[in-house]
Motif scaffolding. Structure first.
Motif, PDB file in Angstrom:
ATOM      1  N   LYS A 171      -1.745  15.680 -27.389  1.00 42.99           N
ATOM      2  CA  LYS A 171      -1.144  15.611 -26.059  1.00 42.99           C
ATOM      3  C   LYS A 171      -0.473  14.261 -25.857  1.00 42.99           C
ATOM      4  O   LYS A 171      -1.028  13.228 -26.214  1.00 42.99           O
ATOM      5  CB  LYS A 171      -2.223  15.829 -24.998  1.00 42.99           C
ATOM      6  N   VAL A 172       0.728  14.263 -25.266  1.00 42.96           N
ATOM      7  CA  VAL A 172       1.481  13.027 -25.067  1.00 42.96           C
ATOM      8  C   VAL A 172       1.541  12.701 -23.572  1.00 42.96           C
ATOM      9  O   VAL A 172       1.967  13.522 -22.761  1.00 42.96           O
ATOM     10  CB  VAL A 172       2.910  13.150 -25.638  1.00 42.96           C
ATOM     11  N   ILE A 173       1.099  11.486 -23.237  1.00 38.48           N
ATOM     12  CA  ILE A 173       0.999  11.047 -21.847  1.00 38.48           C
ATOM     13  C   ILE A 173       1.903   9.844 -21.636  1.00 38.48           C
ATOM     14  O   ILE A 173       1.805   8.844 -22.365  1.00 38.48           O
ATOM     15  CB  ILE A 173      -0.450  10.669 -21.493  1.00 38.48           C
ATOM     16  N   ALA A 174       2.773   9.907 -20.639  1.00 38.29           N
ATOM     17  CA  ALA A 174       3.679   8.803 -20.337  1.00 38.29           C
ATOM     18  C   ALA A 174       3.098   7.940 -19.230  1.00 38.29           C
ATOM     19  O   ALA A 174       2.673   8.447 -18.191  1.00 38.29           O
ATOM     20  CB  ALA A 174       5.042   9.346 -19.914  1.00 38.29           C
ATOM     21  N   ALA A 175       3.083   6.641 -19.452  1.00 34.65           N
ATOM     22  CA  ALA A 175       2.640   5.695 -18.426  1.00 34.65           C
ATOM     23  C   ALA A 175       3.847   5.325 -17.567  1.00 34.65           C
ATOM     24  O   ALA A 175       4.748   4.628 -18.021  1.00 34.65           O
ATOM     25  CB  ALA A 175       2.051   4.451 -19.079  1.00 34.65           C
ATOM     26  N   THR A 176       3.873   5.815 -16.341  1.00 33.52           N
ATOM     27  CA  THR A 176       5.008   5.555 -15.458  1.00 33.52           C
ATOM     28  C   THR A 176       4.553   5.473 -14.012  1.00 33.52           C
ATOM     29  O   THR A 176       3.724   6.275 -13.561  1.00 33.52           O
ATOM     30  CB  THR A 176       6.083   6.655 -15.600  1.00 33.52           C
ATOM     31  N   GLU A 177       5.084   4.499 -13.282  1.00 34.64           N
ATOM     32  CA  GLU A 177       4.699   4.333 -11.873  1.00 34.64           C
ATOM     33  C   GLU A 177       5.220   5.464 -11.001  1.00 34.64           C
ATOM     34  O   GLU A 177       4.812   5.605  -9.844  1.00 34.64           O
ATOM     35  CB  GLU A 177       5.212   2.983 -11.340  1.00 34.64           C
ATOM     36  N   VAL A 211       7.449  14.805 -22.510  1.00 34.68           N
ATOM     37  CA  VAL A 211       6.001  14.585 -22.644  1.00 34.68           C
ATOM     38  C   VAL A 211       5.208  15.674 -21.926  1.00 34.68           C
ATOM     39  O   VAL A 211       5.758  16.482 -21.177  1.00 34.68           O
ATOM     40  CB  VAL A 211       5.594  13.193 -22.113  1.00 34.68           C
ATOM     41  N   ASP A 212       3.885  15.666 -22.150  1.00 33.86           N
ATOM     42  CA  ASP A 212       3.008  16.668 -21.546  1.00 33.86           C
ATOM     43  C   ASP A 212       2.519  16.278 -20.154  1.00 33.86           C
ATOM     44  O   ASP A 212       2.374  17.124 -19.279  1.00 33.86           O
ATOM     45  CB  ASP A 212       1.794  16.903 -22.463  1.00 33.86           C
ATOM     46  N   GLU A 213       2.245  14.982 -19.959  1.00 35.93           N
ATOM     47  CA  GLU A 213       1.737  14.523 -18.667  1.00 35.93           C
ATOM     48  C   GLU A 213       2.287  13.143 -18.337  1.00 35.93           C
ATOM     49  O   GLU A 213       2.641  12.378 -19.226  1.00 35.93           O
ATOM     50  CB  GLU A 213       0.200  14.448 -18.673  1.00 35.93           C
ATOM     51  N   HIS A 214       2.331  12.851 -17.016  1.00 32.28           N
ATOM     52  CA  HIS A 214       2.682  11.519 -16.533  1.00 32.28           C
ATOM     53  C   HIS A 214       1.450  10.951 -15.838  1.00 32.28           C
ATOM     54  O   HIS A 214       0.713  11.674 -15.176  1.00 32.28           O
ATOM     55  CB  HIS A 214       3.835  11.577 -15.527  1.00 32.28           C
ATOM     56  N   ALA A 215       1.245   9.645 -15.972  1.00 36.69           N
ATOM     57  CA  ALA A 215       0.103   9.022 -15.318  1.00 36.69           C
ATOM     58  C   ALA A 215       0.457   7.596 -14.915  1.00 36.69           C
ATOM     59  O   ALA A 215       1.331   6.970 -15.506  1.00 36.69           O
ATOM     60  CB  ALA A 215      -1.116   9.022 -16.239  1.00 36.69           C
ATOM     61  N   LYS A 216      -0.256   7.093 -13.908  1.00 30.41           N
ATOM     62  CA  LYS A 216      -0.002   5.727 -13.431  1.00 30.41           C
ATOM     63  C   LYS A 216      -1.313   5.031 -13.096  1.00 30.41           C
ATOM     64  O   LYS A 216      -2.380   5.659 -13.015  1.00 30.41           O
ATOM     65  CB  LYS A 216       0.889   5.753 -12.190  1.00 30.41           C
ATOM     66  N   LEU A 217      -1.217   3.734 -12.901  1.00 32.35           N
ATOM     67  CA  LEU A 217      -2.340   2.939 -12.422  1.00 32.35           C
ATOM     68  C   LEU A 217      -2.167   2.704 -10.928  1.00 32.35           C
ATOM     69  O   LEU A 217      -1.037   2.586 -10.440  1.00 32.35           O
ATOM     70  CB  LEU A 217      -2.376   1.584 -13.139  1.00 32.35           C
ATOM     71  N   PRO A 218      -3.253   2.618 -10.174  1.00 31.56           N
ATOM     72  CA  PRO A 218      -3.115   2.329  -8.744  1.00 31.56           C
ATOM     73  C   PRO A 218      -2.668   0.880  -8.533  1.00 31.56           C
ATOM     74  O   PRO A 218      -3.175  -0.030  -9.193  1.00 31.56           O
ATOM     75  CB  PRO A 218      -4.534   2.555  -8.200  1.00 31.56           C
ATOM     76  N   ILE A 219      -1.699   0.669  -7.676  1.00 30.10           N
ATOM     77  CA  ILE A 219      -1.218  -0.673  -7.338  1.00 30.10           C
ATOM     78  C   ILE A 219      -1.582  -0.941  -5.881  1.00 30.10           C
ATOM     79  O   ILE A 219      -1.097  -0.263  -4.966  1.00 30.10           O
ATOM     80  CB  ILE A 219       0.309  -0.789  -7.537  1.00 30.10           C
ATOM     81  N   LEU A 220      -2.446  -1.915  -5.641  1.00 32.17           N
ATOM     82  CA  LEU A 220      -2.955  -2.180  -4.302  1.00 32.17           C
ATOM     83  C   LEU A 220      -2.283  -3.372  -3.635  1.00 32.17           C
ATOM     84  O   LEU A 220      -2.462  -3.594  -2.430  1.00 32.17           O
ATOM     85  CB  LEU A 220      -4.475  -2.420  -4.362  1.00 32.17           C
ATOM     86  N   GLY A 221      -1.509  -4.139  -4.383  1.00 29.13           N
ATOM     87  CA  GLY A 221      -0.810  -5.290  -3.831  1.00 29.13           C
ATOM     88  C   GLY A 221       0.638  -4.966  -3.512  1.00 29.13           C
ATOM     89  O   GLY A 221       1.059  -3.804  -3.520  1.00 29.13           O
ATOM     90  N   GLU A 222       1.416  -6.008  -3.241  1.00 32.50           N
ATOM     91  CA  GLU A 222       2.815  -5.817  -2.850  1.00 32.50           C
ATOM     92  C   GLU A 222       3.758  -5.709  -4.047  1.00 32.50           C
ATOM     93  O   GLU A 222       4.828  -5.132  -3.946  1.00 32.50           O
ATOM     94  CB  GLU A 222       3.258  -6.977  -1.948  1.00 32.50           C
ATOM     95  N   ILE A 223       3.366  -6.320  -5.177  1.00 36.47           N
ATOM     96  CA  ILE A 223       4.201  -6.219  -6.379  1.00 36.47           C
ATOM     97  C   ILE A 223       4.052  -4.812  -6.952  1.00 36.47           C
ATOM     98  O   ILE A 223       2.944  -4.301  -7.090  1.00 36.47           O
ATOM     99  CB  ILE A 223       3.797  -7.278  -7.411  1.00 36.47           C
ATOM    100  N   GLU A 224       5.157  -4.178  -7.285  1.00 42.71           N
ATOM    101  CA  GLU A 224       5.152  -2.748  -7.573  1.00 42.71           C
ATOM    102  C   GLU A 224       4.738  -2.387  -8.999  1.00 42.71           C
ATOM    103  O   GLU A 224       4.479  -1.214  -9.275  1.00 42.71           O
ATOM    104  CB  GLU A 224       6.542  -2.159  -7.284  1.00 42.71           C
ATOM    105  N   SER A 225       4.682  -3.355  -9.894  1.00 45.68           N
ATOM    106  CA  SER A 225       4.361  -2.989 -11.273  1.00 45.68           C
ATOM    107  C   SER A 225       3.616  -4.119 -11.972  1.00 45.68           C
ATOM    108  O   SER A 225       3.693  -5.278 -11.572  1.00 45.68           O
ATOM    109  CB  SER A 225       5.634  -2.657 -12.059  1.00 45.68           C
TER     110      SER A 225
END
Length: 244
Positions: A171-177, A211-225
């Protein structure tokens, strides 16, 4: 001519390519012409070796001798064949965890990612032949030598690696915001490959569609990435957390 990290001179580079030398990139002088220069260009195209045209001043900095308008950087590592690597990992009985890097350009980011990948048990790293950071002394130093401990493959295009992974049951997972799902909601216990994009552009849109899936990390501050090497570490250690 040749030293530990470079080859310079038109005929020397042609002979190195034809003999199978592991060449990472070739710098060619802008505006230079001639029969031997044209032959080198053709050899590089046939061998699918990354090259770029630069001012003569850069070549003078890269070479201590008569470069004749061409300097080649030698790769310090031997690249693996992706088909052989994927097959050997599957046959080993270990659950595959591959890392695909879509034209990451910063050498230190690349080195840091390789170091984290080695620490997290990544099965292998796949990079694109053109557009990515060179594997040079800075990459070796930043990786703490991990570039010698983890298999690295080069492909013509990252999509080639995506399709090969999928055909192999990975399975291929893309890391994208831009993803809707958090990485914590994605099953990483199964055979999988994670794609990280370049520092400025991210993952190529055509790759994202494949890809098969997209996933992101939670961003809790003001900087977007996050910095790509930091984000990659978070993704890989989530895979470790799920698998341990």
């Amino acid at each position: 001519m040749k030293n530990e990290t470079t080859i310079f001179g038109l005929r020397a580079i042609i002979e190195a390519v034809n003999s199978g030398e592991q060449i990472d990139k070739v710098f060619l002088q802008k505006g230079l012409r001639g029969e031997l220069f044209n032959e080198l260009e053709q050899v590089l195209r046939q061998a699918k070796i990354n090259s770029s045209y630069v001012p003569v001043e850069k070549l003078n900095r890269l070479s201590k001798g008569n470069h004749q308008g061409a300097v080649a950087q030698i790769s310090p590592v031997a690249f693996h064949d992706i088909e052989d690597l994927v097959m050997s990992v599957i046959e080993s009985g270990k659950t595959p965890l591959f890392l695909l890097l879509d034209q990451l350009s910063d050498v230190r980011n690349f080195g840091a990612i390789v170091r984290t990948a080695e620490c997290t048990g990544v099965s292998g790293i796949i990079i694109q032949k053109k557009g990515g950071a060179p594997i040079n002394g800075d990459a070796i130093k930043t990786s703490a030598g991990a570039v010698f401990k983890i298999p690295i493959c080069k492909v013509d295009h990252i999509k080639d690696a995506v399709f090969h992974m999928q055909a192999s049951g990975i399975k291929v997972i893309a890391a994208t915001e831009k993803a809707k799902s958090l990485i914590y909601d994605v099953d990483l216990k199964t055979p999988c490959a994670i794609i990280m994009g370049s520092e400025g552009r991210g993952i190529n849109p055509s790759v994202l569609k494949a890809v098969d899936e997209h996933a992101k990390l939670p961003i809790l501050g003001e900087i977007e990435s996050l910095n790509v090497s930091v984000a990659c570490g978070a993704f890989l250690y989530e895979a470790v957390r799920q698998r341990v």
